[in-house]
Design an enzyme around this catalytic site. Structure first.
Site, PDB file in Angstrom:
ATOM      1  N   ARG A 218      24.842 -90.945  34.801  1.00 20.99           N
ATOM      2  CA  ARG A 218      23.743 -91.818  35.236  1.00 20.99           C
ATOM      3  C   ARG A 218      24.287 -93.109  35.844  1.00 20.99           C
ATOM      4  NH1 ARG A 218      20.993 -94.556  31.429  1.00 20.99           N
ATOM      5  NH2 ARG A 218      21.001 -92.791  30.005  1.00 20.99           N
TER       6      ARG A 218
ATOM      7  N   TYR B 242       6.270 -98.619  54.189  1.00 20.83           N
ATOM      8  CA  TYR B 242       6.076 -97.221  53.798  1.00 20.83           C
ATOM      9  C   TYR B 242       5.079 -97.175  52.621  1.00 20.83           C
ATOM     10  CZ  TYR B 242       7.199 -92.937  51.262  1.00 20.83           C
ATOM     11  OH  TYR B 242       7.120 -91.769  50.572  1.00 20.83           O
TER      12      TYR B 242
END
Ligand code: PLP
Length: 395
Positions: A59, A112
């Site tokens: 991660r 966006y």
């Protein structure tokens, strides 16, 4: 990369990997291990404390993701980068790292759809003020900056209406006021535009798009100074979003980067040719493409980018209904969201990518109900033109 003065395409293929250094593999291996062994307990502690180099847990990164990060940082002209599991992962990992309740973020008119939603339904809900300005006007920006303003975030060109923002101009004002600037560079890729070289602090990308280029993965990246990138990795990515990139997708992004320069040249040439053709069509009300001399963003984009990109938007004379009918008649353009793929794609922002805005918000932010967005792919441009022609012919 042994020679940092190498050209863009050379760095996109070679930077950060020496095939002679390991077992001779031309293509870097895919690292599938979720976790990494520490020689001693003390060594593990030092890695967590940032006092020792070495991997901890995927991660936070592994050799494959680190290679993609260093290659993208090199292409963006940044000190470092962090890859994420999506473009939204990059946007949110960066902003959760930089902002706190009470802070204010300034942004341009158009974003966006999911970024707009994250700003208004995410950041705002957690006590961060987001203010939309017309970043074309330096005085508007100067007078908007207040004691709680921390940074400026915008897209250029913006998704979906191709608004172009003067990156150097905004960054200069921001710097004078002690603010940071983050630019979503998805539409251009670093091949065409490098915001950090123009004075911005950070760039973010949906690497789902041009950087990987083949429509087969979801990925993101944020690039900037090393100190902030470490914070993004160790807090924004590790604790706040968990949006890490898979080892397999890191490999695919790296593969995509190798052909980025070639693909962008073709995207740009085809989009320019189609925009010029579309602007003279009687069915078309307006073409939004900064490569056109008549486009309001043309002069700025000429200064700050080496090409105008592969995205075109347009309004048809018949408005919303004509737009939808036109999209439905296309045969070679695929009706799909996303962009930057080999395949040409077409979509209707008001009902798809930008349906996160209310109708009133779309009106305010310059996203017309009839606007059509096209991602010009790598097919023969004459075939794309024929497809548009047959769709117009049957309107
Ligand atoms: N930024 C821009 C300009 C985009 O177009 C997109 C997606 O379309 C994103 C960010 C989000 O990226 P992703 O879909 O990879 O999460």
């Amino acid at each position: 990369m042994k020679d940092p003065s190498s050209g863009f395409a050379t760095r996109a293929i070679h930077h950060g990997y020496d095939p002679y250094a390991g077992d001779g593999a031309l293509t870097p291996p895919i690292h599938v291990s979720s976790t990494y062994a520490f020689q001693t307990a003390e060594s593990g502690g030092r890695r967590f404390a940032g006092e020792e180099e070495g991997y901890i847990y995927t991660r936070l990164g592994n050799p494959g993701t680190r290679l993609v990060e260093s290659r993208i940082a090199c292409l963006e002209g940044a000190e470092d980068a962090v890859v994420t599991g999506s473009g939204m992962g990059a946007v949110s990992a960066l902003l959760w790292t930089l902002l706190r309740p009470g802070d204010e973020l300034l942004t341009d008119q158009t974003l966006y759809g999911c970024t707009f939603s994250f700003f208004h339904h995410g950041l705002q809900e957690f006590g961060i003020t987001v203010r939309h300005l017309d970043l074309h006007d330096p005085e508007v920006l100067r007078s908007a900056i207040g004691p709680n303003t921390k940074g400026i975030y915008f897209e250029s060109p913006a998704n979906p209406n191709m608004r172009v923002v003067d990156i150097a101009g905004v960054s200069k004002i921001a710097k004078e006021a002690g603010l940071w600037v983050a630019v979503d560079n998805t539409y251009c890729s670093p091949y065409l535009q490098r915001p950090i070289e123009l004075g911005a602090n950070f760039t973010v990308h949906s690497a789902t798009k041009y950087l990987s280029g083949h429509g087969d993965l979801i990925a993101g990246v944020v690039a900037g100074d090393s100190e902030t990138m470490t914070r993004v990795r160790m807090f924004g990515l590790k604790d706040m979003t968990g949006a890490c990139l898979s080892a397999f997708d890191a490999h695919l992004v790296l593969r995509g980067l190798k052909t980025l320069a070639l693909r962008m040249d073709r995207h740009c040439a085809s989009a320019m040719s189609l925009a010029l053709w579309l602007k003279d069509r009687p069915e078309v009300e307006r073409v939004y493409y900064p490569g056109l001399e008549s486009d309001p963003g043309h002069e700025i984009m000429k200064r700050q980018a080496s090409g105008f990109g592969g995205m075109i938007a347009m309004d048809l004379k018949g408005g919303h209904d004509a737009g939808l009918a036109f999209i439905n008649r296309l045969k070679l353009f695929t009706r799909a969201v996303s962009l930057g793929d080999c395949e040409s794609l077409v979509q209707h922002p008001a009902s798809m990518t930008h349906s996160t805005y209310t109708p009133e918000e779309r009106l305010r932010h310059g996203i017309g109900d009839g606007l059509i967005r096209m991602s010009v792919g790598l097919e023969e441009v004459i075939d794309l033109e024929r497809d548009l022609e047959q769709a117009f012919g049957r309107l």
